[in-house]
Every structure is written in C-alpha cells, then in structure tokens.
Scaffold this motif. Structure first.
Motif, PDB file in Angstrom:
ATOM      1  N   LYS A   1      -4.217  -2.343  -3.877  1.00 32.36           N
ATOM      2  CA  LYS A   1      -3.794  -0.926  -4.847  1.00 32.36           C
ATOM      3  C   LYS A   1      -2.218  -0.557  -4.414  1.00 32.36           C
ATOM      4  O   LYS A   1      -1.984  -0.856  -2.654  1.00 32.36           O
ATOM      5  CB  LYS A   1      -4.435   0.176  -4.079  1.00 32.36           C
TER       6      LYS A   1
ATOM      7  N   SER B   1     -13.214 -10.079   1.199  1.00 30.64           N
ATOM      8  CA  SER B   1     -13.397  -8.978   2.548  1.00 30.64           C
ATOM      9  C   SER B   1     -13.333  -9.878   3.941  1.00 30.64           C
ATOM     10  O   SER B   1     -12.839  -9.406   4.709  1.00 30.64           O
ATOM     11  CB  SER B   1     -14.352  -8.639   2.410  1.00 30.64           C
TER      12      SER B   1
ATOM     13  N   TYR C   1      -7.042  -3.713  -0.186  1.00 26.03           N
ATOM     14  CA  TYR C   1      -8.064  -3.113  -0.235  1.00 26.03           C
ATOM     15  C   TYR C   1      -9.891  -3.970  -0.121  1.00 26.03           C
ATOM     16  O   TYR C   1      -9.732  -5.325  -0.635  1.00 26.03           O
ATOM     17  CB  TYR C   1      -9.094  -1.959  -0.859  1.00 26.03           C
TER      18      TYR C   1
ATOM     19  N   HIS D   1     -14.466  -4.908   0.474  1.00 29.05           N
ATOM     20  CA  HIS D   1     -15.554  -3.977  -0.206  1.00 29.05           C
ATOM     21  C   HIS D   1     -15.830  -3.818  -1.346  1.00 29.05           C
ATOM     22  O   HIS D   1     -16.114  -2.356  -1.487  1.00 29.05           O
ATOM     23  CB  HIS D   1     -16.852  -2.376   0.969  1.00 29.05           C
ATOM     24  N   SER D   2     -15.189  -4.274  -2.320  1.00 26.71           N
ATOM     25  CA  SER D   2     -15.330  -4.093  -3.907  1.00 26.71           C
ATOM     26  C   SER D   2     -14.473  -2.830  -3.868  1.00 26.71           C
ATOM     27  O   SER D   2     -14.468  -1.835  -4.692  1.00 26.71           O
ATOM     28  CB  SER D   2     -16.788  -3.359  -4.203  1.00 26.71           C
ATOM     29  N   GLY D   3     -13.161  -2.866  -3.122  1.00 22.32           N
ATOM     30  CA  GLY D   3     -12.108  -2.211  -3.919  1.00 22.32           C
ATOM     31  C   GLY D   3     -12.566  -0.984  -3.262  1.00 22.32           C
ATOM     32  O   GLY D   3     -11.964   0.236  -3.476  1.00 22.32           O
ATOM     33  N   GLN D   4     -13.470  -0.460  -2.284  1.00 21.05           N
ATOM     34  CA  GLN D   4     -14.010   0.849  -1.643  1.00 21.05           C
ATOM     35  C   GLN D   4     -13.024   1.039  -0.783  1.00 21.05           C
ATOM     36  O   GLN D   4     -13.326   2.382  -0.009  1.00 21.05           O
ATOM     37  CB  GLN D   4     -15.410   0.700  -1.390  1.00 21.05           C
ATOM     38  N   LYS D   5     -12.881   0.209   0.073  1.00 21.01           N
ATOM     39  CA  LYS D   5     -12.278   0.040   2.053  1.00 21.01           C
ATOM     40  C   LYS D   5     -10.965  -0.441   1.761  1.00 21.01           C
ATOM     41  O   LYS D   5     -10.570  -1.941   1.864  1.00 21.01           O
ATOM     42  CB  LYS D   5     -13.109  -0.203   3.037  1.00 21.01           C
TER      43      LYS D   5
ATOM     44  N   SER E   1     -13.357   0.042 -13.294  1.00 20.59           N
ATOM     45  CA  SER E   1     -12.937   0.274 -11.807  1.00 20.59           C
ATOM     46  C   SER E   1     -13.672   0.094 -10.800  1.00 20.59           C
ATOM     47  O   SER E   1     -13.705   0.926 -10.405  1.00 20.59           O
ATOM     48  CB  SER E   1     -11.841   1.667 -11.947  1.00 20.59           C
ATOM     49  N   PHE E   2     -14.519  -1.127 -10.570  1.00 23.80           N
ATOM     50  CA  PHE E   2     -15.768  -1.314  -9.867  1.00 23.80           C
ATOM     51  C   PHE E   2     -17.064  -0.229  -9.991  1.00 23.80           C
ATOM     52  O   PHE E   2     -17.625  -0.384  -9.079  1.00 23.80           O
ATOM     53  CB  PHE E   2     -14.665  -1.545  -8.360  1.00 23.80           C
ATOM     54  N   ALA E   3     -16.644   0.412 -10.763  1.00 24.91           N
ATOM     55  CA  ALA E   3     -17.381   1.617 -10.597  1.00 24.91           C
ATOM     56  C   ALA E   3     -18.967   1.468 -11.729  1.00 24.91           C
ATOM     57  O   ALA E   3     -20.010   1.841 -11.010  1.00 24.91           O
ATOM     58  CB  ALA E   3     -16.833   3.210 -10.893  1.00 24.91           C
TER      59      ALA E   3
END
Lengths: 255, 210
Positions: free
Chosen positions: A132, A104, A145, A147-151, A22-24
């Motif tokens: 998402k 992005s 989303y 920025h690698s699924g962050q934003k 999950s990208f983390a």
C-alpha cells in the motif's frame, strides 16, 4: 523468446471461486475445476489459486481441488493462502501444484522462504507481497500489509522484496492494495521499482480493467507476468482477446 | 484383440512433479507404473525420470534408493528413456549447482548456471527450435511453446546430442537425444497439448522399439 505470462487468479473459499473488491466484498464466480479447464482451453499461461478459507477443513478441500485440477489441466499451477509450514507446501506440491505462494507467514517467519527453497527449490517458492502506497512520503514508498491486506507491518515493500529474493524466493507476486479491485490499472510505479530491483520474475497484480492495463504493466511496469481475476471471470475480456491485443502491440505472448 | 500396453515406468524419488507427470501419461490413456524399485526399472518398456528443484539433491535421492547404477545400466542397454528438467540435467557429467556435484555421467558435459542480464529462473513459456527431424517432435510445430522453469542448463561436450535449442539470453540445449534416450529441459506435463504430444511421441518411440 520467453513470452509474457497472462495469469488468471482464482480466489477459492471452501472449494468455490470468489473474487473480492479491494479484499472486502465477495461474489461467487464458480467451480474451480471447471474454471481451470476453461482457462486451460482459452490459452491462459498459468493459474494462481488463493485459498482464502480460514479453517483446516477448508485447507483439506483445497488439496483435493488441486488434485482434481492437475488431472485436467496441463499448465503451471500456483497455490497460496494460509500456508504456515514446509509440510503445508509439500502437501500442495505433491497434490499437483507447481509453486506455492506465501504471504503473511513469510513476513512473520522469513525462514519459511529459505526452508521451502532448500527443500523444493527456489522455483517453487513465490513470495506474495501486498503493498500500500505511503501517502505522506517524499520518495514513492509502499508498506507491506498482511492478513489479506488488513494489517500494516511497517515494512518497506521494496526492501522486503529484495530480502525475500535473497532468502530464496523464485518469484514475487506483487499486489497493489490501492489498485486492487478498482479496474483502473496496475500501480505501474510500484511494479517497475520492484521488478527492476529484483533478479527474479515479478507478477503484477491488482487493478486490471482493460487489455491496455495489462500492456502497461508489462511495458511501463516491467512486469514478467500479469495477473487478473474479474476481467477474466466475468468474460469482460477473454484471455484470447487480451493475447491478441498484446501481440498486435508487439508483446511476445504464447498464442 | 487388445494390444498389450507398454510398461511405462515413472521413477519415484520424491520429485514434486511426480503427480503431474503421472497425470499426463494417464491422460494419454496409459497406466504408468510409479516406482522407486530398481527391479521394476529394469523390467520397464519405457522409463521417465521426472525432476524439479536441485540436481545435487536429486542425485542424493536417487543414490539413497540405489537407483544410480540401475538407471545407467538401463540407458546403456539402449532402452527408451525420457528425462524431464532436472531429469535431463542429472544425465550429464557434473553440475555447477550447489557448489558443484557429480551427476550420472551418461552424456559428457557440464550443467551450468544461466547468466546474463536476465531474470533467473528462466520461468515461463518459450519456443524450442527443432534442429533435426526427430520422432519426439512428430506433429509438434516449430512455433510451439513449452513451459520452462530452471536456473541451470546443460552444456553437452558433443553438440550432436542437441536436437532442440531455446533462446534465453543465449541459445541453450533444451532437448537432448542419443539413441532411445531423450530429455527435455522444459516440463512437457505443464506445456499444454504440445507437451502431451511430446509424451505421446516418446511412448510411441518406445513401442516401436519393441
């Protein structure tokens, strides 16, 4: 008959392949050139490299990595991650990449899609969408989303996919943020809705855990290609085994 | 005694698959000459025209380098030539792409947009039905898959130039041959070992012609 494509994805950081959940979390899984050669011999149909390096030095490293890979493997290569300008696309394409994937930057500067398509042809331009699922929506909907699924962007994934294709995207690389890293299957509904809506090929991504997951994405999900990482990198299900399984289930694959 | 290597010239006009084509030829053990010079094309034993993107743009780029006439003369002389993807399409009379554009007019026919209820571009691995026995196909099985990525296809007026056909909604000409001129709609440099075999066969054909 056009075969369905099986695509291992390699996340590359500072010239090394890593894969997150999950990208983390990240875990080292090897040398990109060695892995590319391995997948070439195994019969993968295409390779996707996502450069998750944040620094300019890292980007130069990626260009060198692509150059070295294209000397060894004679199959399509897609490279994405951090591309901001047409000049970034040109560098990677001239290094031996066949397609570039933008995510992005395409959201913030959609003209990048049309400029890239005009310069290199639509077939070179892959728009990657990280989506998402919106929980409190009556209709099934997904938000884009970056920025690698962050934003979160507030953009609807389906509308964005359609717009990207209108602007000149030749392919959509669609990742479900909810499913990614969980090995519990692709988001089939998301994949099907987008694949049916756009005229270009859709690569399903995020959630592959078993050969059946890939089968479902190609059938229920109507995907043209399936992308996966960890099930290939850790040898859980080799490409050859998956293709054999898909063939038995009546899917046209290259063997 | 070493056998002198044929001069394999790859035309450089900025096509983005130039490096991949060059890598494929190197892998086969040859040192290709990568050039945009008309003179060096005239002196080649075999010429490869790579291509990616739009046929009208390719025509403009070749024209800027003054290569349209040299390529036509080279092919008219019956010398070994291989066109790849857009390098196949520009051999025809004209293309529908970009609102319509003239091409090299070496093979009569028009390049048309793929149509039907299918994803465009035609992207991925597909089979080539070998319609005739041809040295380009030597050692390549009928079941072999090749990598395609294109939205347009060539429709030759004279079907006898079609030596390979591929199905994508309709059967289209995926391999063309007339004398020592051959061309593939797919990318041999991206088609694994079967693709390398196509390049190898082409170079052998060129060598045998000397």
């Amino acid at each position: 008959m056009l075969t369905k494509r099986i695509i291992p994805c390699l996340d590359v950081k500072d010239g090394r392949v890593v894969k997150g959940t999950s990208f983390a979390r990240l875990r080292d899984a090897g040398d990109p050139v060695a892995l590319a050669s391995f997948y070439y011999r195994e019969g993968a149909d295409e390779l996707v490299f996502l450069d998750i390096t944040a620094t300019p030095e890292g980007r130069d490293t990626m260009v060198e990595v692509v150059e070295r890979i294209s000397e060894k493997v004679f199959m399509p290569l897609t490279v994405g991650g951090g591309l901001r300008a047409v000049s970034d696309m040109r560098r990677l394409l001239m290094a031996g990449a066949d397609k570039v994937s933008i995510n992005s930057a395409a959201v913030s500067t959609p003209e990048l899609i049309s400029e890239g398509a005009a310069k290199f042809g639509s077939q070179c331009i892959v728009v990657a969408i990280d989506a998402k699922r919106l929980e409190n929506s009556k209709e099934p909907r997904w938000e884009v989303y970056i920025h690698s699924g962050q934003k979160p962007t507030g953009k609807d994934a389906l509308a964005w996919a359609e717009r990207a294709v209108m602007l000149g995207a030749g392919e959509i690389l669609l990742t479900s943020i909810d499913a990614d890293g969980h090995k519990a299957g692709y988001d089939l509904e998301l994949t099907r809705i987008i694949s049916e809506a756009v005229s270009v090929p859709v690569i399903a991504s995020g959630g592959a855990g078993t050969p059946e997951d890939l089968y479902m994405a190609l059938t229920e999900g109507k995907a043209d290609a399936v992308l996966a990482a960890s099930i290939f990198h850790y040898g859980t299900h080799p490409v050859g085994e998956i293709k054999k399984y898909l063939k038995q289930k009546g899917i046209a694959v290259r063997v | 005694m070493t056998v002198p290597q044929p001069v394999i010239t790859i035309i450089d006009y900025g096509a983005s698959n130039l490096r991949s084509v060059t890598n494929a030829i190197r892998r086969l053990g040859y040192q290709p000459l990568v050039t945009g010079s008309a003179k060096e094309i005239a002196g080649a034993d075999a010429v490869i025209l790579p291509g990616v993107g739009a046929a009208p743009d390719t025509m403009v780029s070749l024209d800027k380098l003054g290569l349209l006439a040299p390529i036509k003369e080279y092919i008219a002389a019956g010398r070994p030539f291989l066109g790849v993807c857009v390098g196949l399409q520009v051999l025809f009379t004209s293309t529908e792409e970009g609102g319509g554009a003239p091409c090299l007019d070496i093979i009569p026919g028009r390049v048309k947009k793929l149509s039907g209820d299918l994803k465009i571009p035609h992207m991925g691995w597909n089979q080539v039905k070998q319609l005739v026995s041809h040295p380009l196909f030597r050692g390549v099985p009928q079941t072999a898959n090749f990598y395609f990525v294109h939205s347009y296809y060539a429709d030759p007026a004279d079907r006898s130039v079609v030596i390979g056909a591929t199905d994508y909604g309709q059967a289209f000409a995926s391999v063309i041959a007339r004398g020592s001129m051959v061309a593939t709609q797919f990318h041999p440099e991206k088609s694994g070992e079967s693709g390398l075999k196509i390049y190898d066969n082409f170079i052998r054909m060129a060598g045998a012609g000397k």
